[in-house]
Design a protein around this motif. Structure first.
Motif, mmCIF file in Angstrom:
data_model
loop_
_atom_site.group_PDB
_atom_site.id
_atom_site.type_symbol
_atom_site.label_atom_id
_atom_site.label_comp_id
_atom_site.label_asym_id
_atom_site.label_seq_id
_atom_site.Cartn_x
_atom_site.Cartn_y
_atom_site.Cartn_z
ATOM 1 N N HIS A 105 13.472 -21.914 1.939
ATOM 2 C CA HIS A 105 12.307 -21.190 1.415
ATOM 3 C C HIS A 105 11.901 -20.062 2.353
ATOM 4 C CE1 HIS A 105 8.815 -20.816 -1.221
ATOM 5 N NE2 HIS A 105 8.096 -20.615 -0.133
ATOM 6 N N GLN A 106 11.983 -20.282 3.648
ATOM 7 C CA GLN A 106 11.658 -19.228 4.607
ATOM 8 C C GLN A 106 12.656 -18.071 4.493
ATOM 9 O OE1 GLN A 106 11.634 -21.835 8.086
ATOM 10 N NE2 GLN A 106 9.481 -21.340 8.437
ATOM 11 N N LEU A 107 13.929 -18.397 4.271
ATOM 12 C CA LEU A 107 14.937 -17.345 4.100
ATOM 13 C C LEU A 107 14.614 -16.495 2.873
ATOM 14 C CD1 LEU A 107 17.636 -15.946 4.689
ATOM 15 C CD2 LEU A 107 18.755 -17.739 3.342
ATOM 16 N N LEU A 108 14.226 -17.126 1.770
ATOM 17 C CA LEU A 108 13.904 -16.377 0.554
ATOM 18 C C LEU A 108 12.674 -15.498 0.763
ATOM 19 C CD1 LEU A 108 14.548 -19.176 -2.094
ATOM 20 C CD2 LEU A 108 15.983 -17.191 -1.602
ATOM 21 N N ASP A 109 11.681 -16.000 1.487
ATOM 22 C CA ASP A 109 10.510 -15.174 1.811
ATOM 23 C C ASP A 109 10.907 -13.980 2.673
ATOM 24 O OD1 ASP A 109 8.840 -16.811 0.382
ATOM 25 O OD2 ASP A 109 8.124 -17.941 2.123
ATOM 26 N N TYR A 110 11.821 -14.207 3.609
ATOM 27 C CA TYR A 110 12.297 -13.131 4.482
ATOM 28 C C TYR A 110 13.030 -12.062 3.678
ATOM 29 C CZ TYR A 110 15.074 -10.865 8.152
ATOM 30 O OH TYR A 110 15.667 -9.944 8.984
ATOM 31 N N VAL A 111 13.824 -12.485 2.699
ATOM 32 C CA VAL A 111 14.535 -11.532 1.843
ATOM 33 C C VAL A 111 13.553 -10.698 1.035
ATOM 34 C CG1 VAL A 111 16.072 -11.343 -0.152
ATOM 35 C CG2 VAL A 111 16.655 -12.887 1.722
ATOM 36 N N GLU A 112 12.488 -11.316 0.531
ATOM 37 C CA GLU A 112 11.476 -10.557 -0.208
ATOM 38 C C GLU A 112 10.803 -9.515 0.677
ATOM 39 O OE1 GLU A 112 10.804 -10.573 -3.454
ATOM 40 O OE2 GLU A 112 12.513 -11.935 -3.632
ATOM 41 N N GLU A 113 10.562 -9.861 1.935
ATOM 42 C CA GLU A 113 9.992 -8.887 2.870
ATOM 43 C C GLU A 113 10.955 -7.722 3.091
ATOM 44 O OE1 GLU A 113 8.966 -10.856 6.456
ATOM 45 O OE2 GLU A 113 7.477 -12.187 5.540
ATOM 46 N N LEU A 114 12.242 -8.027 3.204
ATOM 47 C CA LEU A 114 13.236 -6.961 3.376
ATOM 48 C C LEU A 114 13.276 -6.053 2.154
ATOM 49 C CD1 LEU A 114 16.219 -8.909 5.017
ATOM 50 C CD2 LEU A 114 14.598 -7.370 6.134
ATOM 51 N N LYS A 115 13.168 -6.627 0.975
ATOM 52 C CA LYS A 115 13.154 -5.812 -0.242
ATOM 53 C C LYS A 115 11.955 -4.875 -0.238
ATOM 54 C CE LYS A 115 15.597 -8.926 -3.404
ATOM 55 N NZ LYS A 115 15.490 -9.732 -4.649
ATOM 56 N N ALA A 116 10.803 -5.393 0.164
ATOM 57 C CA ALA A 116 9.607 -4.562 0.192
ATOM 58 C C ALA A 116 9.725 -3.420 1.192
ATOM 59 C CB ALA A 116 8.382 -5.420 0.521
ATOM 60 N N GLN A 117 10.542 -3.631 2.240
ATOM 61 C CA GLN A 117 10.725 -2.605 3.272
ATOM 62 C C GLN A 117 11.881 -1.658 2.958
ATOM 63 O OE1 GLN A 117 11.241 -4.838 6.860
ATOM 64 N NE2 GLN A 117 9.224 -5.813 6.733
ATOM 65 N N GLY A 118 12.505 -1.808 1.801
ATOM 66 C CA GLY A 118 13.588 -0.915 1.425
ATOM 67 C C GLY A 118 14.955 -1.542 1.390
ATOM 68 N N GLY A 119 15.072 -2.832 1.716
ATOM 69 C CA GLY A 119 16.350 -3.517 1.614
ATOM 70 C C GLY A 119 17.183 -3.441 2.870
ATOM 71 N N VAL A 120 18.435 -3.831 2.735
ATOM 72 C CA VAL A 120 19.393 -3.846 3.843
ATOM 73 C C VAL A 120 20.510 -2.878 3.497
ATOM 74 C CG1 VAL A 120 20.949 -5.263 5.227
ATOM 75 C CG2 VAL A 120 18.849 -6.259 4.286
ATOM 76 N N PRO A 121 20.651 -1.768 4.220
ATOM 77 C CA PRO A 121 21.697 -0.790 3.875
ATOM 78 C C PRO A 121 23.081 -1.425 3.866
ATOM 79 C CG PRO A 121 20.179 0.114 5.496
ATOM 80 C CD PRO A 121 19.847 -1.343 5.374
ATOM 81 N N ALA A 122 23.851 -1.080 2.842
ATOM 82 C CA ALA A 122 25.217 -1.580 2.756
ATOM 83 C C ALA A 122 26.090 -0.892 3.792
ATOM 84 C CB ALA A 122 25.781 -1.344 1.352
#
Length: 795
Positions: A351-368
């Motif tokens: 659950h913490q990992l999924l919350d962390y991913v949502e934070e990354l999405k809000a910040q613009g994601g993870v560049p490929a």
């Protein structure tokens, strides 16, 4: 001296343009940087980062050329020698910008001194090195940003690249000409954020490895999204949307028809419970894998769970076998590395990992990560600055300039200041002021100049081949409008009216003799000329299937036999709950006032009252005015809500109560003045007062919300329910029964009470039904009290 040293450095010591520039500026600094202007204003494309080309242009105009200037004074050194591009590409660049660049558009006059010249000899190439392809789709409508247009242009670009690769088109190599490879090709786009995916998909469909340097996030890729859906289900299986995404993904391969059948059979059950009872083989396997992983999720640490998930689902094998598998696997591995880094340094839950991913999405994601190896690159023009590529495809030339900043009501300019719209209060209209018009005009001119410099950067990235595409629906009429008054003398005037990068290229192309395909459509302008390096200019009528999204070059699927009877049955289908479409989800008891049962279905129809709605000024602008009838009615209701019924025996007590309500801020002084204490006294001296004093319990302003059968007010909606909401003025509880009381301040005359009361019968019936269900007591009386005639009416 520096100009000569520049040529020596470029030819003898360095092969990279950036190293040459560094060396030149080091040489300039040794000579005194305040005396020399060295650079290329035509490549100043960072105005959006607040760079000001005007500073450069001012010195460009003021400093004399180095060859004629005083050696001890200011000098202007021009970078006219290009060591990157072949002569054909340089001729194309000079042709476009000598026609279009001027002090009004671009900031300077593109003459002989500014024209590019080859800086070193390059091996000749047999093919035409500059191409312009005009693509007419005829299927996209008037929207230049339509996905169909972008998809069609991407399909054409992918086909052209495949032709280059399959034919072994030669490019210049370290040891002479060699066949072009995917890594030699770049696709440049003005703004690739929303359209790079079309080009990547088109290239992959042609079997060409491709990568994007547009900063796209791995979290937006379809494979990582499917993985995230699965992780959300492992965290909580009772989420229908993530579960649907995981089941329909290639991970499990459940057919959409199977899910639809499952849902139609189990409409109210949760999807997970319904899937667990299914006998479909794909669903049985998916439920088994997910159940096992959910069990492991409660026992294993995060990194071990992810390893178990990869083994159970064979993720890399599934996505690696798909089209563009290498890039998909790379995205999955990047996500697992991200998760591994997150789980380091402590115990982390899923659950913490999924919350962390949502934070990354809000910040613009993870560049490929950019794909390494031999792949075509899709890149923005801004990111290409300073780079060079053997083959450049300059696409999206028909994309219109972004002029949104010119629509703002307040505009700013560093030199002209601020300009605002003017509001004319008597007519309630807005119009642009002279200052705003001046700022807007200057800003537009600077924006256009910036776009022209961007085109210069894009065209000068090519070393061996420059291929340009211009795609549009109304391209024929656009070409005709450009060619109507075009001549070498008017080209610069028309360049100032350009709406996209392609307009400048088309203006130049129309003045070339090799543009016969365009002349057949638009007419041949006066003053066309022949060049030593002709372009390949072609007109393409793209088929409808390309505009609709089918990859050009792909075979159309054979038409399936149509079952006419099944089609007729499907077209004859009628929604069985059509009557429920007109039933509101919420109904207030007040809405039932004065409505006949046969008019209930018209609840959603517009009212004439709203058509005649007039807005009035707020009270603070009207000054002290008497209360309206509606406001006086509200004041009476508030008084009846907050009065102490034990202090209503005479006028003095009632006046004292009104003063208390004002003192305690239950009423305003104006409201208290609108309440007649004598009328209040007649309430409590009459039969209603006796009922109130004899009640075991009194509820005032009781709010309720309760689900009730809809057919009571909407007979055609049998079986449906609506949420009934209301507020009862007063409820009296006595001897296990309820009396509902409603106060009315309507302006009626004596003798009209019974007729007026019938209007409120549906409202009182709704109150009675709700209260009897809430308190499980019968409602034995429904009372209306009219303050206008001091009359109590029993319904």
């Amino acid at each position: 001296r520096i100009s000569e040293r520049y040529r020596e450095i470029m030819v003898d010591e360095y092969q990279d343009t950036n190293e040459v520039q560094d060396a030149i500026f080091r040489a300039v600094s040794r000579e005194g940087s305040n005396r020399f202007l060295v650079g290329d204003v035509k490549q100043s494309i960072y105005r959006f980062r607040l760079a000001d080309p005007g500073i450069f242009l001012q010195k460009y105009a003021a400093y004399p050329d180095a060859e004629t200037a005083d050696p001890a004074g200011p000098q202007r050194i021009l970078f006219s020698h290009n060591f990157r591009s072949g002569e054909a590409v340089l001729e194309a660049v000079n042709a476009v910008f000598s026609r279009c660049m001027s002090p009004a558009v671009g900031g300077l006059d593109y003459g002989e001194a500014e024209a590019l010249r080859p800086g070193r000899p390059l091996d000749p190439l047999p093919q035409t090195q500059v191409e312009l392809h005009c693509l007419c789709t005829r299927q996209t409508g008037e929207d230049d940003e339509a996905p169909e247009k972008n998809r069609a242009e991407a399909e054409f670009a992918a086909r052209r690249i495949r032709e280059l690769l399959e034919s072994g088109t030669p490019i210049r190599g370290d040891k002479g000409p060699r066949p072009a490879e995917p890594g030699d090709v770049v696709i440049l786009l003005r703004s690739p954020k929303n359209i790079a995916g079309f080009y990547l998909d088109a290239l992959r469909r042609q079997g060409i490895p491709a990568a994007s340097d547009t900063g796209e996030s791995i979290l937006d890729s379809s494979e990582v999204q499917a993985l995230l859906c699965l992780l959300q289900v492992l965290d909580n299986a009772h989420q229908d949307i993530p579960l649907t995404g995981a089941l329909l993904s290639p991970i499990f391969g459940v057919r959409a028809g199977a899910l639809a059948k499952l849902r139609s059979a189990e409409r109210r059950a949760e999807l997970w419970d319904a899937a667990a009872s299914s006998e479909d083989p794909a669903l049985v396997r998916a439920v088994s894998v997910i159940s096992e992983l959910r069990t492991q999720a409660r026992l294993l640490p995060l990194h071990a769970l992810l390893e178990k998930l990869q083994q159970a689902t064979a993720l890399e094998a599934v996505y690696g076998a798909m089209e563009g598998g290498a890039a998909r696997v790379q995205n999955l591995r990047a996500f697992f590395q991200l998760a591994a880094a997150f789980s380091e340094g402590g115990t982390k839950s899923l659950h913490q990992l999924l919350d962390y991913v949502e934070e990354l999405k809000a910040q613009g994601g993870v560049p490929a990560r950019r794909a390494q190896g031999n792949a075509v690159t899709v890149m923005s023009i801004h990111k290409s600055k300073g780079l060079e590529f053997p083959v450049v495809l300059l696409c999206g030339l028909s994309r219109r300039f972004n002029q949104e900043d010119l629509k703002a009501p307040v505009q700013f300019h560093s030199r002209l200041g601020a300009g605002c719209t003017v509001y004319d209060r008597p007519t309630h209209t807005r119009f642009s002021s002279i200052a705003r018009s001046a700022v807007s005009r200057q800003t537009r001119a600077e924006n256009i100049s910036e776009e022209l410099r961007i085109l210069y950067v894009a065209m000068t990235r090519a070393r061996d081949m420059l291929i340009m595409t211009h795609c549009g629906d109304a391209l024929e009429s656009h070409l005709q409008s450009l060619a109507l008054c075009l001549s070498p003398e008017t080209a610069r005037l028309q360049a100032a009216q350009a709406s996209c990068l392609g307009d400048w290229v088309l203006l130049t192309a129309l003045l070339r003799t090799e543009a016969g395909a365009l002349h057949e459509i638009a007419g041949k302008p006066a003053g066309t000329s022949l060049s030593d390096w002709p372009w390949r200019i072609e007109w393409h009528e793209l088929p409808a299937r390309s505009a609709a999204g089918t990859g050009a070059g792909e075979e159309a699927l054979p038409a399936e036999a149509v079952d006419l009877q099944a089609l007729a049955e499907a077209l004859a289908f009628r929604y069985p709950h059509a009557a429920a479409q007109s039933v509101p989800s919420k109904l207030t008891a007040t809405q039932l006032k004065g409505r006949d049962l046969d008019r209930e279905a018209d609840d959603g129809a517009p009212r004439e009252d709203f058509a005649r709605l007039k807005l009035r000024k707020p009270s603070l602008l009207r000054g002290d005015r008497p209360l309206t009838p509606a406001q006086r009615g509200t004041a009476v209701h508030q008084a009846m809500q907050y009065l102490d019924f034990d202090r209503t025996a005479d006028l003095d007590q009632l006046r004292g109560e009104l003063e208390r309500l004002v003192r305690d801020a239950f009423l305003t002084p104006a409201q208290a003045a609108a309440v007649d204490p004598e009328k209040l006294l007649r309430v409590f001296e009459g039969p209603l007062g006796e009922r109130i004093r004899g009640a075991d319990r009194v509820l005032r302003e009781f709010k309720f919300s309760i689900l009730t059968p809809a057919e009571r007010w909407y007979p055609a909606a049998a079986g449906e329910r609506v949420l009934l909401q209301g507020v009862t003025d007063c409820c009296l509880f006595q001897n296990g029964a309820i009396t509902v009381v409603d106060f009315k301040t309507d302006r009626i005359k004596p003798g009209q009470e019974r007729e007026a009361g019938e209007k409120y019968r549906p409202q009182l019936d709704a109150y009675a039904d709700a209260l009897s269900r809430i308190f499980a007591l019968p409602v034995t009386a429904r009372l209306l009290y009219f303050f206008a005639t001091d009359t109590l009416v029993t319904l």
